[in-house]
Design an enzyme around this catalytic site. Structure first.
Site, PDB file in Angstrom:
ATOM      1  N   HIS A   1       4.195   1.128  -1.711  1.00 29.00           N
ATOM      2  CA  HIS A   1       4.620   2.249  -0.849  1.00 29.00           C
ATOM      3  C   HIS A   1       6.127   2.097  -0.591  1.00 29.00           C
ATOM      4  CE1 HIS A   1       4.382   5.413   1.989  1.00 29.00           C
ATOM      5  NE2 HIS A   1       3.659   4.880   2.952  1.00 29.00           N
TER       6      HIS A   1
ATOM      7  N   HIS B   1       2.899   8.496  -9.084  1.00 32.28           N
ATOM      8  CA  HIS B   1       2.704   8.895  -7.693  1.00 32.28           C
ATOM      9  C   HIS B   1       1.289   9.429  -7.550  1.00 32.28           C
ATOM     10  CE1 HIS B   1       3.417  10.852  -3.841  1.00 32.28           C
ATOM     11  NE2 HIS B   1       4.461  10.045  -3.746  1.00 32.28           N
TER      12      HIS B   1
ATOM     13  N   ASP C   1      11.658   6.524  -5.342  1.00 36.56           N
ATOM     14  CA  ASP C   1      12.183   5.161  -5.232  1.00 36.56           C
ATOM     15  C   ASP C   1      12.929   4.697  -6.464  1.00 36.56           C
ATOM     16  OD1 ASP C   1      11.151   4.540  -2.659  1.00 36.56           O
ATOM     17  OD2 ASP C   1       9.168   4.591  -3.565  1.00 36.56           O
TER      18      ASP C   1
HETATM   19  C1  LIG Z   1       2.248   5.093  -6.889  1.00 38.96           C
HETATM   20  C2  LIG Z   1       0.948   4.531  -7.480  1.00 38.96           C
HETATM   21  C3  LIG Z   1       0.448   3.429  -6.536  1.00 38.96           C
HETATM   22  C4  LIG Z   1      -0.084   5.654  -7.577  1.00 38.96           C
HETATM   23  O1  LIG Z   1      -1.222   5.107  -8.092  1.00 38.96           O
HETATM   24  P1  LIG Z   1      -2.593   5.873  -8.342  1.00 38.96           P
HETATM   25  O2  LIG Z   1      -2.484   7.323  -8.029  1.00 38.96           O
HETATM   26  O3  LIG Z   1      -3.648   5.092  -7.655  1.00 38.96           O
HETATM   27  O4  LIG Z   1      -2.736   5.784  -9.899  1.00 38.96           O
HETATM   28  P2  LIG Z   1      -3.528   4.652 -10.668  1.00 38.96           P
HETATM   29  O5  LIG Z   1      -3.165   3.305 -10.161  1.00 38.96           O
HETATM   30  O6  LIG Z   1      -4.980   5.041 -10.674  1.00 38.96           O
HETATM   31  O7  LIG Z   1      -2.942   4.826 -12.123  1.00 38.96           O
HETATM   32  C5  LIG Z   1      -3.421   5.738 -13.099  1.00 38.96           C
HETATM   33  C6  LIG Z   1      -3.109   5.163 -14.462  1.00 38.96           C
HETATM   34  O8  LIG Z   1      -1.684   5.096 -14.655  1.00 38.96           O
HETATM   35  C7  LIG Z   1      -1.270   3.727 -14.775  1.00 38.96           C
HETATM   36  N1  LIG Z   1      -0.089   3.578 -13.947  1.00 38.96           N
HETATM   37  C8  LIG Z   1       0.129   4.128 -12.716  1.00 38.96           C
HETATM   38  N2  LIG Z   1       1.359   3.835 -12.280  1.00 38.96           N
HETATM   39  C9  LIG Z   1       1.926   3.085 -13.261  1.00 38.96           C
HETATM   40  C10 LIG Z   1       3.186   2.483 -13.384  1.00 38.96           C
HETATM   41  N3  LIG Z   1       4.111   2.610 -12.425  1.00 38.96           N
HETATM   42  N4  LIG Z   1       3.451   1.783 -14.492  1.00 38.96           N
HETATM   43  C11 LIG Z   1       2.522   1.664 -15.471  1.00 38.96           C
HETATM   44  N5  LIG Z   1       1.297   2.206 -15.414  1.00 38.96           N
HETATM   45  C12 LIG Z   1       1.012   2.921 -14.304  1.00 38.96           C
HETATM   46  C13 LIG Z   1      -2.417   2.890 -14.274  1.00 38.96           C
HETATM   47  O9  LIG Z   1      -2.429   1.606 -14.872  1.00 38.96           O
HETATM   48  C14 LIG Z   1      -3.597   3.723 -14.652  1.00 38.96           C
HETATM   49  O10 LIG Z   1      -3.811   3.580 -16.038  1.00 38.96           O
HETATM   50  P3  LIG Z   1      -5.321   3.526 -16.629  1.00 38.96           P
HETATM   51  O11 LIG Z   1      -5.870   4.909 -16.334  1.00 38.96           O
HETATM   52  O12 LIG Z   1      -5.143   3.219 -18.058  1.00 38.96           O
HETATM   53  O13 LIG Z   1      -6.033   2.461 -15.856  1.00 38.96           O
HETATM   54  C15 LIG Z   1       1.199   3.935  -8.891  1.00 38.96           C
HETATM   55  O14 LIG Z   1       1.667   4.951  -9.747  1.00 38.96           O
HETATM   56  C16 LIG Z   1       2.164   2.753  -8.857  1.00 38.96           C
HETATM   57  O15 LIG Z   1       1.745   1.620  -8.658  1.00 38.96           O
HETATM   58  N6  LIG Z   1       3.485   3.011  -9.108  1.00 38.96           N
HETATM   59  C17 LIG Z   1       4.464   1.966  -9.014  1.00 38.96           C
HETATM   60  C18 LIG Z   1       4.816   1.697  -7.578  1.00 38.96           C
HETATM   61  C19 LIG Z   1       5.655   2.780  -6.969  1.00 38.96           C
HETATM   62  O16 LIG Z   1       6.633   3.223  -7.536  1.00 38.96           O
HETATM   63  N7  LIG Z   1       5.288   3.213  -5.750  1.00 38.96           N
HETATM   64  C20 LIG Z   1       6.055   4.185  -4.971  1.00 38.96           C
HETATM   65  C21 LIG Z   1       5.307   5.407  -4.698  1.00 38.96           C
HETATM   66  S1  LIG Z   1       6.368   6.561  -3.865  1.00 38.96           S
END
Ligand SMILES: CC(C)(COP(=O)(O)OP(=O)(O)OC[C@H]1O[C@@H](n2cnc3c(N)ncnc32)[C@H](O)[C@@H]1OP(=O)(O)O)[C@@H](O)C(=O)NCCC(=O)NCCS
Length: 428
Positions: free
Chosen positions: A267, A306, A362
């Site tokens: 987050h 996201h 971010d």
């Molecule tokens: C923001 C976040 C937590 C959202 O997650 P979410 O909606 O729960 O999405 P998921 O974790 O289910 O991811 C969906 C798919 O994309 C992949 N994925 C998601 N974010 C990714 C990333 N930043 N890098 C690589 N792969 C990613 C996951 O591994 C998953 O792949 P799969 O379907 O093969 O298992 C996630 O995108 C993330 O961890 N991003 C990096 C951290 C970040 O920048 N956070 C700031 C948010 S403002």
């Protein structure tokens, strides 16, 4: 004809008509469907609240597929271009853009509350010299609950407004103290001649000069970043704010909890994680290898993806432009080239494209903060300052909402059935 959803229970042959209002069914309407004679009613299973609306809100609208973000109906692009953070905070909190005199009064009121109780200095001294500023931030916000015990009267609208003013005004001062503590410099009192962000820069960076003069480009860039971070509807920290506030805890306690939720790397800690990632990659030539690792499941591309945006985050676009203006003053951040290359490759790569992973707010904000002289540990704090207005607006809205009660999710119990206690000597 009213919109309804008809559900047929195949086991009993019974059908149920559930009203659809505002595009949702009420989860409590499912209770009439029993899964067995002793069952109290059907529930939904929704870990991480991916498809559950926990409130009705008039504050922020997001269309994640189209990359649209509106505060009280106003597009984020227009606010970032024409508004100021304090005006946007007023809009978010009170629903309308202020008139000239309302804005003047609001800015004056906030400015009058920027000072911190002197005891806070003593409290700060208790932290380790290298304490993470986010830990200091949330502890100090919690401490304010003990300084303002009257804040407990959360059902009193006037009282809520006073605490809102205090919190919006004091979070920059707390953040600046946390920073000065971590580098062993004396705390700087607010300068009420300066703007909200100008004064914040003063409290952070003033040295021996009699009067600190913020660079206007950096002051405005920070103001824009604050506008972009002011609210983002029901994210993890806002849900924490509402969840804690729903027990009628005072706003300082609730906001400390919201800040704790914000501190995690998924987050508000993400921009810190982006910078660490860029440093670890070290050079543009290592980018393809890093992308390969991420695609192989070893780590994530921080600052990408996201929960709601499945297209380019509109805030990321504005930040990228702001970065160019900041770098003209500060010089180019050498990590920018690595970030641009990561973005270029990821936007062409099927792994990221098929999962709709685009840069989020971010991805570039950390580069700006670093160029402005902030250490990475301060990044989540820089997120918490403006988000304070969003947390408070959401909290205040919840306190006015007759539909709301103390938050209490349900669970599906998967543990052992009832069993008798086994005396210690009989356990194998
Ligand atoms: C923001 C976040 C937590 C959202 O997650 P979410 O909606 O729960 O999405 P998921 O974790 O289910 O991811 C969906 C798919 O994309 C992949 N994925 C998601 N974010 C990714 C990333 N930043 N890098 C690589 N792969 C990613 C996951 O591994 C998953 O792949 P799969 O379907 O093969 O298992 C996630 O995108 C993330 O961890 N991003 C990096 C951290 C970040 O920048 N956070 C700031 C948010 S403002």
């Amino acid at each position: 004809m009213a919109d309804t959803l008809t559900i047929t229970d195949n086991r009993t042959g019974k059908t149920y008509e559930l009203p659809i209002e505002l595009g949702v069914i009420r989860a409590m309407d499912l209770r009439q469907i029993k899964t067995g004679p002793d069952d109290f009613g059907l529930m939904t299973y929704d870990p991480a609240f991916q498809n559950t609306a926990a409130c009705r809100s008039q504050i922020t609208f997001i269309d994640g597929d189209q990359g649209i973000l509106l505060y009280r109906g106003y597009p984020i692009e227009q606010l970032a271009e024409q508004s100021t953070y304090l005006e946007t905070a007023y809009l978010i909190l009170f629903g309308e853009l202020p008139t000239k005199s309302e804005l003047d009064a609001w800015v004056r009121d906030v400015t009058l509350h920027t000072m911190l109780h002197e005891n806070i200095k003593t409290f700060m001294q208790g932290f380790q010299y290298d304490a993470h500023p986010m830990g200091i931030f949330l502890s100090t916000v919690g401490l304010l609950a003990t300084i303002y015990p009257g804040a407990k009267k959360v059902l009193d609208e006037e009282n809520r407004r006073l605490q809102i003013l205090r919190l919006i005004a004091k979070v920059p001062s707390i953040s600046a103290y946390a920073y000065r503590h971590s580098i062993g410099r004396p705390y700087i009192y607010p300068d009420n001649d300066l703007s909200f962000t100008g004064n914040f820069l003063n409290m952070l960076f003033k040295m021996t000069e009699l009067k600190y003069r913020p660079h206007p480009v950096l002051e405005r860039a920070l103001d824009i970043l604050f506008i972009l971070h002011a609210d983002h509807e029901q994210n993890c920290s806002t849900s924490a704010m509402r969840g804690i506030g729903s027990s009628q805890a005072d706003p300082y306690m609730s906001l400390a909890g919201a800040a704790a939720a914000l501190s995690g790397p998924l987050h508000g800690g993400a921009n810190e994680a982006v910078l660490r990632m860029l440093k670890e990659i070290g050079s543009v030539k290592h980018v393809p290898e890093f992308i390969k690792r991420v695609k192989g499941g070893d780590g994530r591309l921080m600052g990408f993806g996201h929960r709601v945006y499945k297209s380019y985050d509109p805030r990321a676009r504005i930040i990228k432009r702001t970065a160019d203006q900041v770098f003209e003053v500060t010089g180019r951040n050498p990590l920018l080239d690595i970030a641009l290359e990561l973005e270029r490759i990821a936007l062409e790569d099927d792994y990221f494209v098929s999962r709709k992973l685009y840069p989020n707010v971010d991805f570039y904000s950390g580069l700006i903060y670093q160029a402005m002289g902030f250490p990475v540990e301060m990044f989540p704090v820089l997120f918490a300052i403006p988000r304070t207005s969003g947390w408070l607006a959401q909290w205040d809205e919840m306190m006015r909402d007759a539909d709301q009660k103390i938050a209490r999710p349900r669970q599906i119990y998967m543990g052992s059935p009832r069993r008798d206690y086994v005396p210690r000597e009989q356990r194998s």
